[in-house]
Design a protein around this motif. Structure first.
Motif, PDB file in Angstrom:
ATOM      1  N   ASP A  33      33.048  44.857  14.509  1.00  0.00           N
ATOM      2  CA  ASP A  33      33.530  45.630  13.307  1.00  0.00           C
ATOM      3  C   ASP A  33      34.901  46.039  13.501  1.00  0.00           C
ATOM      4  O   ASP A  33      35.780  45.801  12.749  1.00  0.00           O
ATOM      5  N   GLU A  92      38.075  52.668  13.020  1.00  0.00           N
ATOM      6  CA  GLU A  92      37.011  53.256  13.814  1.00  0.00           C
ATOM      7  C   GLU A  92      37.087  54.188  15.060  1.00  0.00           C
ATOM      8  O   GLU A  92      36.759  53.922  16.164  1.00  0.00           O
ATOM      9  N   HIS A 116      33.616  54.575   9.420  1.00  0.00           N
ATOM     10  CA  HIS A 116      32.454  54.855   8.757  1.00  0.00           C
ATOM     11  C   HIS A 116      31.516  55.690   9.597  1.00  0.00           C
ATOM     12  O   HIS A 116      30.284  55.768   9.477  1.00  0.00           O
ATOM     13  N   HIS A 117      32.208  56.403  10.564  1.00  0.00           N
ATOM     14  CA  HIS A 117      31.494  57.297  11.214  1.00  0.00           C
ATOM     15  C   HIS A 117      31.760  58.544  10.777  1.00  0.00           C
ATOM     16  O   HIS A 117      32.875  58.913  10.064  1.00  0.00           O
ATOM     17  N   SER A 136      32.934  49.433   9.130  1.00  0.00           N
ATOM     18  CA  SER A 136      34.508  49.583   8.779  1.00  0.00           C
ATOM     19  C   SER A 136      34.719  48.383   7.932  1.00  0.00           C
ATOM     20  O   SER A 136      35.543  48.429   6.922  1.00  0.00           O
ATOM     21  N   ASP A 166      27.648  45.059  13.032  1.00  0.00           N
ATOM     22  CA  ASP A 166      27.348  46.358  13.020  1.00  0.00           C
ATOM     23  C   ASP A 166      25.964  46.826  12.315  1.00  0.00           C
ATOM     24  O   ASP A 166      25.495  47.831  12.540  1.00  0.00           O
TER      25      ASP A 166
HETATM   26 MN   LIG Z   1      31.716  49.954  13.069  1.00  0.00          MN
END
Ligand SMILES: [Mn+2]
Length: 331
Positions: A33, A92, A116-117, A136, A166
């Motif tokens: 990713d 990320e 995306h966290h 991501s 991912d």
């Molecule tokens: Mn990721």
């Protein structure tokens, strides 16, 4: 798309338009990713917008992802740069330094943070963060579309790599409808997804399969089969000739047992007396809570941390903590 997202993307577009030089990087020990997102964005900026672009990685690409390195402008593997840039795009990373401190914030005018966290303290000048996104690469796709990019075969290949890796080959909970819509578009655009999947997933060496065999022999169940543990002591690397990067994905074998809610994978690191712990959960456990005392990172169903001690000691510590969790939550 939500109004707030559109607002951030509009500001990102402005910064990109006025910037001439870009530094791009994802986290250390890059995965599909991270690499896919950086290459897709970097390729767009360098080839379609004719910007000066350097994509950096603190560590080399895993062997099964080396095929991506032919996507221009390529990836520079380095521990630092003293160059200055108009804009850094950091992917990320839960904090700026997580890309391996290749560059300092003072060397760039703007920082665009894409992730995306869940990030508690977004560090960018602009933060495009959506914990509901699959990857991501999904967010980079949205950015590129917003910027009017044409998704060529190189960008498609890079994005697909992030989406398929991912989401655990589109099997995990984060497999969003949006993620599958993007894949459908990439296939419509002519992407040979079977060929790319083969490059990514069918690249095991004899040594890495022997490593898998050794680790699987350590598999134990605890708490009525709800918790599984896996161990990788240093000597397994010597016996099999495999490397740390060959440990990728091994933890998921624990979840093949239907009663298992939580898998813990303990492995020795090159640092003396430091054990790396990776955690995966199905639904009951929020593993990001379990790694909090150790300064770990991750999200509800996948997290990791490093803990001082031997594998036996660290394993004991975690199993005790989980016993408390069972008492409190009455799992
Ligand atoms: Mn990721």
């Amino acid at each position: 798309m939500k109004a707030s997202e559109r607002k951030v993307l509009t500001r990102i577009k402005k910064i990109i338009n006025k910037s001439k030089s870009f530094f791009l990087a994802g986290h250390e020990k890059p995965d599909g990713d991270t690499i896919g997102a950086a290459l897709a964005f970097g390729h767009f900026l360098a080839r379609m917008r004719k910007k000066k672009v350097d994509i950096y990685s603190r560590h080399p690409l895993p062997k099964n992802l080396e095929f991506l390195s032919r996507i221009l402008p390529g990836i520079k593997v380095a521990s630092f740069t003293d160059k200055n840039y108009d804009t850094a795009i950091i992917l990320e990373c839960s904090n700026f330094g997580r890309m391996g401190n290749i560059i300092k914030p003072s060397q760039v005018k703007n920082i665009i943070n894409i992730d995306h966290h869940t990030i508690n303290n977004p560090f960018g000048t602009l933060n495009y963060i959506n914990p509901r996104a699959s990857s991501s690469c999904e967010l980079v796709y949205q950015c590129l579309k917003f910027l009017g990019a044409r998704i060529n075969q190189d960008i498609a290949m890079a994005l697909y790599t992030g989406l398929v890796t991912d989401t655990g080959k589109f099997q995990q909970e984060n497999t969003t409808a949006e993620c599958l819509r993007i894949v459908a578009e990439l296939i419509d655009g002519g992407l040979d997804t079977a060929r790319i999947s083969q490059k990514i997933f069918q690249q095991q060496s004899l040594g890495s399969l022997h490593l898998l065999g050794n680790v699987l022999k350590t598999l134990q169940l605890h708490y009525h089969g709800q918790v599984a543990t896996l161990e990788l002591p240093e000597r397994f690397y010597q016996i099999t000739g495999a490397a740390e990067e060959n440990t990728e994905g091994i933890i998921n074998y624990g979840l093949l047992i239907p009663t298992v809610e939580l898998v813990l994978f303990f492995r020795d690191t090159e640092r003396q007396n430091i054990v790396k712990v990776s955690l995966r959960s199905r639904t009951k456990f929020d593993v990001s809570q379990l790694v909090k005392p150790y300064d770990g990172g991750g999200h509800r169903h996948a997290a990791g941390c490093s803990v001082a001690g031997t594998i036996a000691e660290v394993k004991q510590k975690f199993l005790q903590e989980i016993a408390g969790y069972f008492r409190r939550k009455k799992c």
